[in-house]
Design a protein around this motif. Structure first.
Motif, mmCIF file in Angstrom:
data_model
loop_
_atom_site.group_PDB
_atom_site.id
_atom_site.type_symbol
_atom_site.label_atom_id
_atom_site.label_comp_id
_atom_site.label_asym_id
_atom_site.label_seq_id
_atom_site.Cartn_x
_atom_site.Cartn_y
_atom_site.Cartn_z
ATOM 1 N N ILE A 90 44.071 2.875 -12.518
ATOM 2 C CA ILE A 90 44.669 2.816 -11.182
ATOM 3 C C ILE A 90 43.643 2.335 -10.158
ATOM 4 O O ILE A 90 43.938 1.478 -9.316
ATOM 5 C CB ILE A 90 45.226 4.200 -10.791
ATOM 6 N N LEU A 91 42.427 2.860 -10.245
ATOM 7 C CA LEU A 91 41.383 2.458 -9.301
ATOM 8 C C LEU A 91 41.054 0.973 -9.432
ATOM 9 O O LEU A 91 40.838 0.276 -8.439
ATOM 10 C CB LEU A 91 40.125 3.300 -9.518
ATOM 11 N N ARG A 92 41.019 0.493 -10.667
ATOM 12 C CA ARG A 92 40.657 -0.919 -10.876
ATOM 13 C C ARG A 92 41.702 -1.879 -10.329
ATOM 14 O O ARG A 92 41.414 -3.059 -10.118
ATOM 15 C CB ARG A 92 40.410 -1.177 -12.373
ATOM 16 N N GLU A 93 42.916 -1.398 -10.113
ATOM 17 C CA GLU A 93 43.953 -2.254 -9.529
ATOM 18 C C GLU A 93 43.847 -2.325 -8.006
ATOM 19 O O GLU A 93 44.675 -2.947 -7.354
ATOM 20 C CB GLU A 93 45.343 -1.756 -9.932
ATOM 21 N N GLY A 94 42.844 -1.664 -7.436
ATOM 22 C CA GLY A 94 42.623 -1.759 -5.989
ATOM 23 C C GLY A 94 43.612 -0.965 -5.162
ATOM 24 O O GLY A 94 44.048 -1.412 -4.095
ATOM 25 N N VAL A 95 43.941 0.220 -5.621
ATOM 26 C CA VAL A 95 44.970 1.014 -4.968
ATOM 27 C C VAL A 95 44.516 1.641 -3.651
ATOM 28 O O VAL A 95 45.350 1.958 -2.792
ATOM 29 C CB VAL A 95 45.466 2.130 -5.922
ATOM 30 N N MET A 96 43.196 1.824 -3.461
ATOM 31 C CA MET A 96 42.728 2.669 -2.375
ATOM 32 C C MET A 96 43.161 2.223 -0.976
ATOM 33 O O MET A 96 43.646 3.055 -0.195
ATOM 34 C CB MET A 96 41.207 2.823 -2.447
ATOM 35 N N PRO A 97 43.000 0.964 -0.591
ATOM 36 C CA PRO A 97 43.404 0.594 0.775
ATOM 37 C C PRO A 97 44.866 0.899 1.074
ATOM 38 O O PRO A 97 45.192 1.505 2.105
ATOM 39 C CB PRO A 97 43.125 -0.919 0.832
ATOM 40 N N GLY A 98 45.753 0.506 0.166
ATOM 41 C CA GLY A 98 47.172 0.765 0.376
ATOM 42 C C GLY A 98 47.483 2.245 0.368
ATOM 43 O O GLY A 98 48.307 2.729 1.147
ATOM 44 N N LEU A 99 46.820 2.976 -0.498
ATOM 45 C CA LEU A 99 47.057 4.408 -0.606
ATOM 46 C C LEU A 99 46.583 5.143 0.639
ATOM 47 O O LEU A 99 47.272 6.032 1.155
ATOM 48 C CB LEU A 99 46.340 4.935 -1.842
ATOM 49 N N LEU A 100 45.426 4.770 1.130
ATOM 50 C CA LEU A 100 44.911 5.394 2.348
ATOM 51 C C LEU A 100 45.790 5.068 3.556
ATOM 52 O O LEU A 100 46.059 5.925 4.393
ATOM 53 C CB LEU A 100 43.466 4.950 2.589
ATOM 54 N N GLN A 101 46.231 3.815 3.639
ATOM 55 C CA GLN A 101 47.116 3.442 4.731
ATOM 56 C C GLN A 101 48.420 4.232 4.665
ATOM 57 O O GLN A 101 48.930 4.704 5.681
ATOM 58 C CB GLN A 101 47.414 1.942 4.673
ATOM 59 N N LEU A 102 48.929 4.401 3.452
ATOM 60 C CA LEU A 102 50.174 5.139 3.267
ATOM 61 C C LEU A 102 50.013 6.605 3.661
ATOM 62 O O LEU A 102 50.941 7.221 4.191
ATOM 63 C CB LEU A 102 50.621 5.036 1.806
ATOM 64 N N SER A 103 48.835 7.158 3.425
ATOM 65 C CA SER A 103 48.596 8.554 3.782
ATOM 66 C C SER A 103 48.579 8.763 5.290
ATOM 67 O O SER A 103 48.650 9.893 5.776
ATOM 68 C CB SER A 103 47.275 9.035 3.181
ATOM 69 N N THR A 121 53.659 -2.678 -4.738
ATOM 70 C CA THR A 121 54.780 -2.103 -3.993
ATOM 71 C C THR A 121 54.277 -1.159 -2.910
ATOM 72 O O THR A 121 54.849 -1.097 -1.815
ATOM 73 C CB THR A 121 55.748 -1.372 -4.940
ATOM 74 N N ILE A 122 53.216 -0.418 -3.200
ATOM 75 C CA ILE A 122 52.605 0.433 -2.179
ATOM 76 C C ILE A 122 52.100 -0.411 -1.016
ATOM 77 O O ILE A 122 52.166 -0.012 0.147
ATOM 78 C CB ILE A 122 51.455 1.267 -2.790
ATOM 79 N N GLU A 123 51.628 -1.602 -1.321
ATOM 80 C CA GLU A 123 51.095 -2.482 -0.276
ATOM 81 C C GLU A 123 52.197 -3.213 0.481
ATOM 82 O O GLU A 123 52.128 -3.349 1.713
ATOM 83 C CB GLU A 123 50.144 -3.506 -0.912
ATOM 84 N N ASP A 124 53.202 -3.703 -0.235
ATOM 85 C CA ASP A 124 54.153 -4.646 0.358
ATOM 86 C C ASP A 124 55.602 -4.169 0.394
ATOM 87 O O ASP A 124 56.471 -4.876 0.911
ATOM 88 C CB ASP A 124 54.107 -5.975 -0.411
ATOM 89 N N GLY A 125 55.887 -2.991 -0.126
ATOM 90 C CA GLY A 125 57.268 -2.532 -0.196
ATOM 91 C C GLY A 125 57.794 -2.031 1.137
ATOM 92 O O GLY A 125 57.060 -1.915 2.124
ATOM 93 N N SER A 126 59.076 -1.724 1.154
ATOM 94 C CA SER A 126 59.670 -1.065 2.326
ATOM 95 C C SER A 126 59.124 0.355 2.401
ATOM 96 O O SER A 126 58.469 0.835 1.465
ATOM 97 C CB SER A 126 61.191 -1.023 2.180
ATOM 98 N N SER A 127 59.387 1.050 3.485
ATOM 99 C CA SER A 127 58.894 2.427 3.625
ATOM 100 C C SER A 127 59.362 3.298 2.466
ATOM 101 O O SER A 127 58.571 4.053 1.882
ATOM 102 C CB SER A 127 59.377 3.028 4.948
ATOM 103 N N LEU A 128 60.648 3.170 2.119
ATOM 104 C CA LEU A 128 61.180 3.969 1.023
ATOM 105 C C LEU A 128 60.652 3.483 -0.322
ATOM 106 O O LEU A 128 60.380 4.285 -1.222
ATOM 107 C CB LEU A 128 62.707 3.928 1.050
ATOM 108 N N GLY A 129 60.494 2.167 -0.456
ATOM 109 C CA GLY A 129 59.958 1.614 -1.686
ATOM 110 C C GLY A 129 58.536 2.094 -1.936
ATOM 111 O O GLY A 129 58.156 2.424 -3.069
ATOM 112 N N LYS A 130 57.719 2.134 -0.892
ATOM 113 C CA LYS A 130 56.352 2.654 -1.014
ATOM 114 C C LYS A 130 56.366 4.108 -1.454
ATOM 115 O O LYS A 130 55.542 4.534 -2.270
ATOM 116 C CB LYS A 130 55.629 2.514 0.323
ATOM 117 N N GLU A 131 57.284 4.861 -0.888
ATOM 118 C CA GLU A 131 57.400 6.280 -1.252
ATOM 119 C C GLU A 131 57.697 6.438 -2.739
ATOM 120 O O GLU A 131 57.088 7.270 -3.428
ATOM 121 C CB GLU A 131 58.500 6.921 -0.414
#
Length: 327
Positions: free
Chosen positions: A247-260, A216-226
């Protein structure tokens, strides 16, 4: 005209009652308010007990019209004993009756005075059955109804007990992450887990839940990511030692960094808070993971340098760095 409608609702035959209920739905808000005070709610609720689908539909439409924009009428409908029969109609053989009933529940649940009565009636268990029904409008109305109820803190334990956590995660998983349904479902989930420690523990323990949030962080709407990053932050914060690695093993970093960088204001703040919780990579010994660690540190330095006001060139540089994490 109002007098004739009232007379037919109280004393008319079947056809006259249906016609009067339909006529009421076409009245102005001022006329509907006046009718609500005249006692027509009683015969309308009585019509709900009919086995005639046409009469039930006409009554539901009239009750919705009377409730719209009137907190007083919303309270009156519940006080007239409509709730038990509405719950029965949630299992009607008529899809139209079911849809109108859920719409009525949504409208009535928006009234603060009705929330506890609705939640304690057993409605939550009935509503939870529709979360993954496949009827998008029905699902939207159900999610919105439960969201209305979740704003009352004392109701949250009942919501959790209804099994809604698993149903919402399944709904988010099966929905297009950027769709209104996906967005509202993840929003309701955040509202629940932020109000209940037991709900947060349950959500975190569901198999695949973290993966769903990362997607959802990767593909959700702006509010959904939030909403998704908010939930993930709460999970990690609740027990960093247990969830950080997962959390790290699920590959969160790219989406999280982009969201930041390009998320909503709250999403940026939540993403950066979560990054701080995930920042220690000392247990990652391989050369590739060490390279990723160094790259992430560079990204964080760029983000920290300018906060929320990255220049275009620097923004492109950070995005290129994030892209490398996916290769």
């Amino acid at each position: 005209m109002e007098k004739l409608v009232v007379e037919n609702l109280w004393n008319g035959d079947r056809d006259a009652q249906i016609q009067a209920a339909m006529e009421l739905s076409r009245f102005s808000s001022k006329q509907r308010h006046k009718l609500g005070e005249s006692g027509v709610l009683v015969p309308l609720v009585s019509m709900l007990h009919s086995e005639d689908y046409e009469a039930i539909e006409a009554s539901l439409c009239a009750l919705l019209s009377l409730a719209f924009g009137s907190e007083r009428n919303k309270r009156r409908i519940i006080k007239c004993g409509a709730l038990p029969v509405l719950l029965n109609h949630l299992h009607s053989q008529s899809q139209t009756v079911v849809q109108l009933t859920v719409a009525a529940m949504l409208t009535l649940s928006s009234c603060k005075a009705n929330k506890v009565a609705i939640a304690s009636s057993g409605a939550l268990q009935h509503l939870a059955e529709f979360v993954n029904s496949g009827d998008i409008q029905l699902q939207l109305d159900v999610v919105a109804t439960i969201h209305n109820l979740s704003t009352c803190e004392e109701i949250v334990p009942l919501i959790v007990a209804s099994g809604i956590i698993l149903s919402l995660l399944e709904l988010v998983h099966n929905s297009v992450k950027s769709s209104p349904l996906g967005e509202k479902a993840i929003g309701l989930l955040e509202n629940i887990v932020s109000s209940s420690e037991s709900a947060l523990c349950e959500a975190a323990s569901v198999g695949g839940a973290i993966r769903i949030l990362v997607e959802t962080i990767e593909d959700g709407s702006s509010l959904g990511k939030e909403h998704a990053v908010g939930i993930l932050f709460l999970i990690c914060q609740s027990c960093r030692e247990k969830y950080r690695g997962l959390i790290l093993r699920e590959g969160v970093m790219p989406g999280l960094l982009q969201l930041s960088i390009d998320g909503t204001r709250r999403a940026k703040n939540m993403a950066r808070e979560l990054l701080l919780l995930l920042r220690d990579y000392s247990d990652y010994s391989s050369r590739q993971k060490q390279m990723n660690h160094e790259l992430i540190e560079r990204i964080m330095e760029e983000i920290d340098a300018d906060g929320e006001k990255l220049a275009d060139a620097k923004l492109r540089l950070v995005e290129e760095m994030i892209a490398k994490l996916n290769t």
